[in-house]
Design a protein around this motif. Structure first.
Motif, PDB file in Angstrom:
ATOM      1  N   SER A 135       0.853  -1.179   0.000  1.00 54.07           N
ATOM      2  CA  SER A 135       0.000   0.000   0.000  1.00 54.07           C
ATOM      3  C   SER A 135       0.892   1.233   0.000  1.00 54.07           C
ATOM      4  CB  SER A 135      -0.927   0.019   1.216  1.00 54.07           C
ATOM      5  OG  SER A 135      -0.195   0.006   2.422  1.00 54.07           O
ATOM      6  N   VAL A 142      -2.438  -2.692  -3.239  1.00 56.17           N
ATOM      7  CA  VAL A 142      -2.268  -3.029  -4.651  1.00 56.17           C
ATOM      8  C   VAL A 142      -1.494  -4.333  -4.739  1.00 56.17           C
ATOM      9  CG1 VAL A 142      -1.184  -2.338  -6.824  1.00 56.17           C
ATOM     10  CG2 VAL A 142      -2.327  -0.631  -5.399  1.00 56.17           C
ATOM     11  N   VAL A 176      -5.123   1.626 -17.698  1.00 58.92           N
ATOM     12  CA  VAL A 176      -5.831   1.272 -16.476  1.00 58.92           C
ATOM     13  C   VAL A 176      -7.304   1.067 -16.820  1.00 58.92           C
ATOM     14  CG1 VAL A 176      -6.498   2.005 -14.161  1.00 58.92           C
ATOM     15  CG2 VAL A 176      -4.211   2.540 -15.030  1.00 58.92           C
ATOM     16  N   LYS A 187      -4.396  -3.026 -14.284  1.00 61.62           N
ATOM     17  CA  LYS A 187      -3.476  -2.525 -15.295  1.00 61.62           C
ATOM     18  C   LYS A 187      -2.534  -3.647 -15.679  1.00 61.62           C
ATOM     19  CE  LYS A 187       0.232   0.920 -15.989  1.00 61.62           C
ATOM     20  NZ  LYS A 187       0.878   2.127 -15.449  1.00 61.62           N
ATOM     21  N   ALA A 199      -1.212  -5.256 -12.287  1.00 66.53           N
ATOM     22  CA  ALA A 199      -1.491  -4.615 -11.005  1.00 66.53           C
ATOM     23  C   ALA A 199      -3.002  -4.524 -10.840  1.00 66.53           C
ATOM     24  CB  ALA A 199      -0.871  -3.221 -10.951  1.00 66.53           C
ATOM     25  N   SER A 200      -3.506  -4.893  -9.672  1.00 66.51           N
ATOM     26  CA  SER A 200      -4.943  -4.816  -9.412  1.00 66.51           C
ATOM     27  C   SER A 200      -5.186  -4.166  -8.065  1.00 66.51           C
ATOM     28  CB  SER A 200      -5.584  -6.209  -9.457  1.00 66.51           C
ATOM     29  OG  SER A 200      -4.947  -7.094  -8.558  1.00 66.51           O
ATOM     30  N   MET A 201      -6.299  -3.441  -8.003  1.00 72.12           N
ATOM     31  CA  MET A 201      -6.665  -2.706  -6.796  1.00 72.12           C
ATOM     32  C   MET A 201      -8.180  -2.750  -6.642  1.00 72.12           C
ATOM     33  SD  MET A 201      -6.419   1.447  -6.234  1.00 72.12           S
ATOM     34  CE  MET A 201      -4.682   1.536  -5.891  1.00 72.12           C
ATOM     35  N   ARG A 206      -7.768   5.686 -10.775  1.00 66.56           N
ATOM     36  CA  ARG A 206      -6.695   5.404 -11.723  1.00 66.56           C
ATOM     37  C   ARG A 206      -5.394   6.080 -11.320  1.00 66.56           C
ATOM     38  NH1 ARG A 206      -9.213   3.755 -16.966  1.00 66.56           N
ATOM     39  NH2 ARG A 206     -11.428   3.504 -16.469  1.00 66.56           N
ATOM     40  N   LEU A 209      -3.709   4.052  -8.597  1.00 69.81           N
ATOM     41  CA  LEU A 209      -3.064   2.842  -9.098  1.00 69.81           C
ATOM     42  C   LEU A 209      -1.761   3.180  -9.803  1.00 69.81           C
ATOM     43  CD1 LEU A 209      -3.138  -0.192  -9.445  1.00 69.81           C
ATOM     44  CD2 LEU A 209      -4.508   0.113 -11.514  1.00 69.81           C
ATOM     45  N   ASP A 210      -1.761   4.226 -10.589  1.00 66.05           N
ATOM     46  CA  ASP A 210      -0.534   4.637 -11.269  1.00 66.05           C
ATOM     47  C   ASP A 210       0.546   5.040 -10.272  1.00 66.05           C
ATOM     48  OD1 ASP A 210      -1.147   4.181 -13.951  1.00 66.05           O
ATOM     49  OD2 ASP A 210      -2.182   6.104 -14.179  1.00 66.05           O
TER      50      ASP A 210
END
Length: 358
Positions: A135, A142, A176, A187, A199-201, A206, A209-210
């Motif tokens: 995190s 993530v 994303v 993503k 990568a998943s959340m 967005r 996540l980036d």
């Protein structure tokens, strides 16, 4: 056995339905595991959520009746910083050698910047796949999974998402996208040629996540360090996978090491579950392992080494899915094999002190 111990044992059994990580057995077992996972998710919403709940209950003492609406790994965790897997000196990162990802159960070929991110879980899943859950700040956790094989990344379901939404064909273009049903974001991209990442959340946006992906470090390697070390293995057996879940650290910690044998095919899982609120280890025993009391389960497939404060150390050596027939050539490990492993198991004296880990 206390109610808390019962829940922890249940969690262990659920986790036994994870992935087997060797050769043909890997693919055959993944198929069986997904079938069972699909059936469980259809009945409960998501199997991984159930596993997370049981594990979280086991280390926090929370009541299932008061289960929150969100997944446990998205819930608040203790304020104490969890351990950081130490650097693996001399080992190249995934950016330099993508082909090495998933080849060494003791090495992670990526990391996250500890000044930006908090390690929650790290794992080498076996051939070709590694992952880190972390995190950034107070953001949602993530999960980043990486492999030199696009197919290997595609095979994994998304944690905490119902089956009809978790199977998502990936396009590794770096965009994303929202997971079907609005459960979260995903993503998929290639950090370098020959390396595939996802990568998943759950929740978040967005930009978040980036930002999390920016904290990943592809040019470093770290060790899959844990407070559990196995010094004796049955002949022809190797450790093929390593997983450390420090989401609830320092009040809880889950470690899982997978042992595999090629001829004849077999796997064994050795699990260490620590919880600050676990009742004193049960005093009943029906076996002796290395001069210490142990307990063999009634079905003869699980062996517990007793006497570790606030923890359960279990070797699960039977076929993990009793409802499904094992693949041709599979022959389970024996109680003697499990005894050999547990007799040589070394557990850090202070499980909450990463300085004592290997």
């Amino acid at each position: 056995m206390t109610d808390l111990d019962e829940r922890i044992t249940s969690a262990l059994r659920e986790r036994a339905e994870g992935e087997i990580d060797t050769g043909r057995l890997l693919r055959a077992s993944r198929v069986r595991g997904r079938r069972r996972q699909m059936r469980r998710r259809a009945a409960t919403g998501t199997a991984l959520a159930l596993v997370g709940v049981l594990g979280f209950v086991g280390v926090t003492g929370a009541d299932l009746g008061g289960l929150p609406g969100r997944l446990p790994w998205t819930a608040a965790t203790p304020s104490a910083a969890p351990p950081v897997p130490p650097r693996a000196d001399g080992v190249p990162g995934a950016a330099q050698r993508p082909d090495l990802v998933g080849t060494d159960p003791q090495a992670l070929h990526l990391g996250v910047d500890p000044s930006q991110a908090r390690y929650l879980r790290w794992a080498v899943h076996g051939p070709q796949v590694e992952s880190i859950r972390f995190s950034v700040g107070s953001g949602q956790p993530v999960l980043v999974e990486v492999s030199p094989s696009a197919q290997a990344v595609n095979e994994f379901l998304i944690d905490g998402v119902p089956i009809d939404e978790a199977v998502i064909p990936l396009t590794f273009d770096g965009a994303v996208r929202q997971i079907r049903g609005g459960a979260g974001l995903i993503k998929a991209w290639q950090p370098v040629p020959g390396l595939y990442a996802r990568a998943s959340m759950l929740g978040g946006d967005r930009a978040a996540l980036d930002r999390a992906v920016d904290a990943v470090r592809w040019d470093e390697a770290r060790r899959c360090a844990s407070p559990l070390r196995l010094t004796t293995l049955p002949e022809g057996t190797t450790v093929t996978a390593c997983s450390v879940d420090a989401t609830a650290f320092p009040t809880g910690l889950n470690v899982e090491l997978t042992l595999s044998r090629k001829e004849p095919s077999a796997t064994m899982r050795v699990l260490l579950l620590y919880g600050a609120q676990i009742a004193a280890n049960r005093d009943q025993s029906n076996r002796t392992v290395g001069g210490r009391p142990a307990y063999l389960s009634p079905d003869g497939t699980k062996l517990d080494l007793l006497g570790i404060p606030k923890a359960h150390l279990t070797a699960e050596f039977g076929w993990p899915w009793p409802g499904d027939a094992p693949p041709k050539g599979y022959r389970s490990f024996t109680e003697a094999d499990a005894s050999t492993v547990l007799a040589g198991a070394q557990v850090a004296k202070v499980l909450t002190d990463p300085e004592t880990w290997e």
